[in-house]
Motif scaffolding. Structure first.
Motif, PDB file in Angstrom:
ATOM      1  N   PRO A   1      68.410   9.162  24.488  1.00  0.00           N
ATOM      2  CA  PRO A   1      69.317   7.908  24.006  1.00  0.00           C
ATOM      3  C   PRO A   1      69.519   7.587  22.528  1.00  0.00           C
ATOM      4  O   PRO A   1      70.763   6.605  22.803  1.00  0.00           O
ATOM      5  CB  PRO A   1      67.829   6.593  24.787  1.00  0.00           C
ATOM      6  N   GLY A   2      69.360   8.609  21.960  1.00  0.00           N
ATOM      7  CA  GLY A   2      70.181   8.551  20.530  1.00  0.00           C
ATOM      8  C   GLY A   2      69.586   7.487  19.897  1.00  0.00           C
ATOM      9  O   GLY A   2      68.710   6.859  20.633  1.00  0.00           O
ATOM     10  N   PRO A   3      69.654   7.380  18.132  1.00  0.00           N
ATOM     11  CA  PRO A   3      68.327   6.562  17.224  1.00  0.00           C
ATOM     12  C   PRO A   3      69.280   5.345  17.780  1.00  0.00           C
ATOM     13  O   PRO A   3      68.856   4.581  17.542  1.00  0.00           O
ATOM     14  CB  PRO A   3      69.605   6.833  16.014  1.00  0.00           C
ATOM     15  N   TYR A   4      70.449   5.120  17.985  1.00  0.00           N
ATOM     16  CA  TYR A   4      70.993   3.583  17.864  1.00  0.00           C
ATOM     17  C   TYR A   4      71.157   2.977  19.444  1.00  0.00           C
ATOM     18  O   TYR A   4      71.700   2.048  20.089  1.00  0.00           O
ATOM     19  CB  TYR A   4      72.362   2.888  17.697  1.00  0.00           C
ATOM     20  N   GLY A   5      70.312   4.132  20.677  1.00  0.00           N
ATOM     21  CA  GLY A   5      70.401   3.695  21.912  1.00  0.00           C
ATOM     22  C   GLY A   5      72.223   3.687  22.762  1.00  0.00           C
ATOM     23  O   GLY A   5      71.840   3.513  23.942  1.00  0.00           O
ATOM     24  N   ARG A   6      73.079   4.919  22.849  1.00  0.00           N
ATOM     25  CA  ARG A   6      73.919   5.310  22.716  1.00  0.00           C
ATOM     26  C   ARG A   6      74.056   5.480  24.379  1.00  0.00           C
ATOM     27  O   ARG A   6      74.933   5.483  25.289  1.00  0.00           O
ATOM     28  CB  ARG A   6      74.332   6.137  22.084  1.00  0.00           C
ATOM     29  N   TYR A   7      73.193   6.202  24.773  1.00  0.00           N
ATOM     30  CA  TYR A   7      72.578   6.555  25.489  1.00  0.00           C
ATOM     31  C   TYR A   7      71.525   6.413  26.249  1.00  0.00           C
ATOM     32  O   TYR A   7      71.153   6.638  27.540  1.00  0.00           O
ATOM     33  CB  TYR A   7      71.868   7.998  26.150  1.00  0.00           C
ATOM     34  N   SER A   8      71.285   4.605  26.636  1.00  0.00           N
ATOM     35  CA  SER A   8      70.246   4.373  27.224  1.00  0.00           C
ATOM     36  C   SER A   8      71.088   3.187  28.192  1.00  0.00           C
ATOM     37  O   SER A   8      71.570   3.585  28.946  1.00  0.00           O
ATOM     38  CB  SER A   8      69.607   2.690  25.886  1.00  0.00           C
ATOM     39  N   ASP A   9      69.838   3.151  29.469  1.00  0.00           N
ATOM     40  CA  ASP A   9      69.596   2.840  30.153  1.00  0.00           C
ATOM     41  C   ASP A   9      70.942   2.099  30.529  1.00  0.00           C
ATOM     42  O   ASP A   9      70.824   1.004  29.845  1.00  0.00           O
ATOM     43  CB  ASP A   9      68.516   2.415  31.184  1.00  0.00           C
ATOM     44  N   GLY A  10      72.024   1.755  31.705  1.00  0.00           N
ATOM     45  CA  GLY A  10      72.392   1.140  31.836  1.00  0.00           C
ATOM     46  C   GLY A  10      74.653   1.466  31.312  1.00  0.00           C
ATOM     47  O   GLY A  10      74.882   0.667  31.067  1.00  0.00           O
ATOM     48  N   HIS A  11      73.843   1.985  30.508  1.00  0.00           N
ATOM     49  CA  HIS A  11      75.366   1.881  29.850  1.00  0.00           C
ATOM     50  C   HIS A  11      76.120   3.017  30.274  1.00  0.00           C
ATOM     51  O   HIS A  11      76.020   4.273  30.662  1.00  0.00           O
ATOM     52  CB  HIS A  11      74.755   2.989  28.386  1.00  0.00           C
ATOM     53  N   LEU A  12      77.784   2.635  29.237  1.00  0.00           N
ATOM     54  CA  LEU A  12      78.571   3.554  30.125  1.00  0.00           C
ATOM     55  C   LEU A  12      79.124   4.875  29.138  1.00  0.00           C
ATOM     56  O   LEU A  12      78.037   4.952  28.238  1.00  0.00           O
ATOM     57  CB  LEU A  12      80.034   3.049  29.847  1.00  0.00           C
ATOM     58  N   ILE A  13      78.844   6.817  30.088  1.00  0.00           N
ATOM     59  CA  ILE A  13      79.442   7.539  30.073  1.00  0.00           C
ATOM     60  C   ILE A  13      79.738   8.345  30.040  1.00  0.00           C
ATOM     61  O   ILE A  13      80.563   8.668  31.195  1.00  0.00           O
ATOM     62  CB  ILE A  13      77.241   8.049  30.124  1.00  0.00           C
ATOM     63  N   ARG A  14      80.743   9.035  28.979  1.00  0.00           N
ATOM     64  CA  ARG A  14      81.576  10.180  29.704  1.00  0.00           C
ATOM     65  C   ARG A  14      81.100  11.189  29.088  1.00  0.00           C
ATOM     66  O   ARG A  14      80.577  11.825  27.927  1.00  0.00           O
ATOM     67  CB  ARG A  14      82.735   9.673  28.864  1.00  0.00           C
ATOM     68  N   THR A  15      80.861  12.087  30.053  1.00  0.00           N
ATOM     69  CA  THR A  15      80.036  13.552  29.750  1.00  0.00           C
ATOM     70  C   THR A  15      81.637  14.362  29.078  1.00  0.00           C
ATOM     71  O   THR A  15      82.154  14.335  28.564  1.00  0.00           O
ATOM     72  CB  THR A  15      79.489  14.520  30.990  1.00  0.00           C
ATOM     73  N   SER A  16      80.521  15.860  28.864  1.00  0.00           N
ATOM     74  CA  SER A  16      81.462  16.545  28.066  1.00  0.00           C
ATOM     75  C   SER A  16      82.157  17.296  29.147  1.00  0.00           C
ATOM     76  O   SER A  16      81.467  17.230  30.908  1.00  0.00           O
ATOM     77  CB  SER A  16      80.189  17.670  26.972  1.00  0.00           C
ATOM     78  N   ASP A  17      83.200  18.315  28.692  1.00  0.00           N
ATOM     79  CA  ASP A  17      83.492  19.023  29.977  1.00  0.00           C
ATOM     80  C   ASP A  17      82.742  19.149  31.107  1.00  0.00           C
ATOM     81  O   ASP A  17      81.884  20.249  31.145  1.00  0.00           O
ATOM     82  CB  ASP A  17      84.576  20.272  29.597  1.00  0.00           C
TER      83      ASP A  17
END
Length: 124
Positions: A60-76
């Motif tokens: 999820p990253g040190p600041y919770g960037r990929y924590s549950d409920g967050h919007l994500i855009r994958t790489s190609d």
């Protein structure tokens, strides 16, 4: 009230519906051919990337960037295939399970991506 020298960060988050939670439980319980990075809800394909709400990310990253409920855009996206009942998207360094598609145009965006890419890697 916030402290004078503090910063308030509001990440874009979404609550999961009961349907989302049921599908997440089914997706997590299914076995996959390789390690899964995260599960995505409310997914659509945009510019050779998947956009959705993340659940169960391995890092999820040190600041919770990929924590549950967050919007994500994958790489190609490099590959899309169906494993069991769920679509699995392989990106540059990750594998995502599509739990649910966006209601309006999620599945249609996947079909359009498959039609244009012919299941070959298409860099943005």
């Amino acid at each position: 009230m916030t402290q004078p020298n503090s910063v308030v960060i509001d990440f874009h988050t979404k609550r999961y519906s009961d349907f989302d939670l049921l599908r997440i439980a089914r997706a997590v319980g299914q076995g996959y051919s390789a390690l899964v990075t995260a599960y995505l809800v409310n997914v659509h394909i945009h510019a050779s990337s998947a956009v959705g709400v993340v659940f169960g990310h391995l890092n999820p990253g040190p600041y919770g960037r990929y924590s549950d409920g967050h919007l994500i855009r994958t790489s190609d996206i490099q590959n899309v295939e169906k494993e069991g009942r769920f679509w699995v998207i392989t990106a540059v360094n990750s594998r995502y399970v599509v739990v649910t598609f966006r209601r309006d145009f999620g599945r249609r965006s996947l079909r359009e991506f498959q039609r244009l890419s012919k299941n070959h890697y298409v860099p943005t």
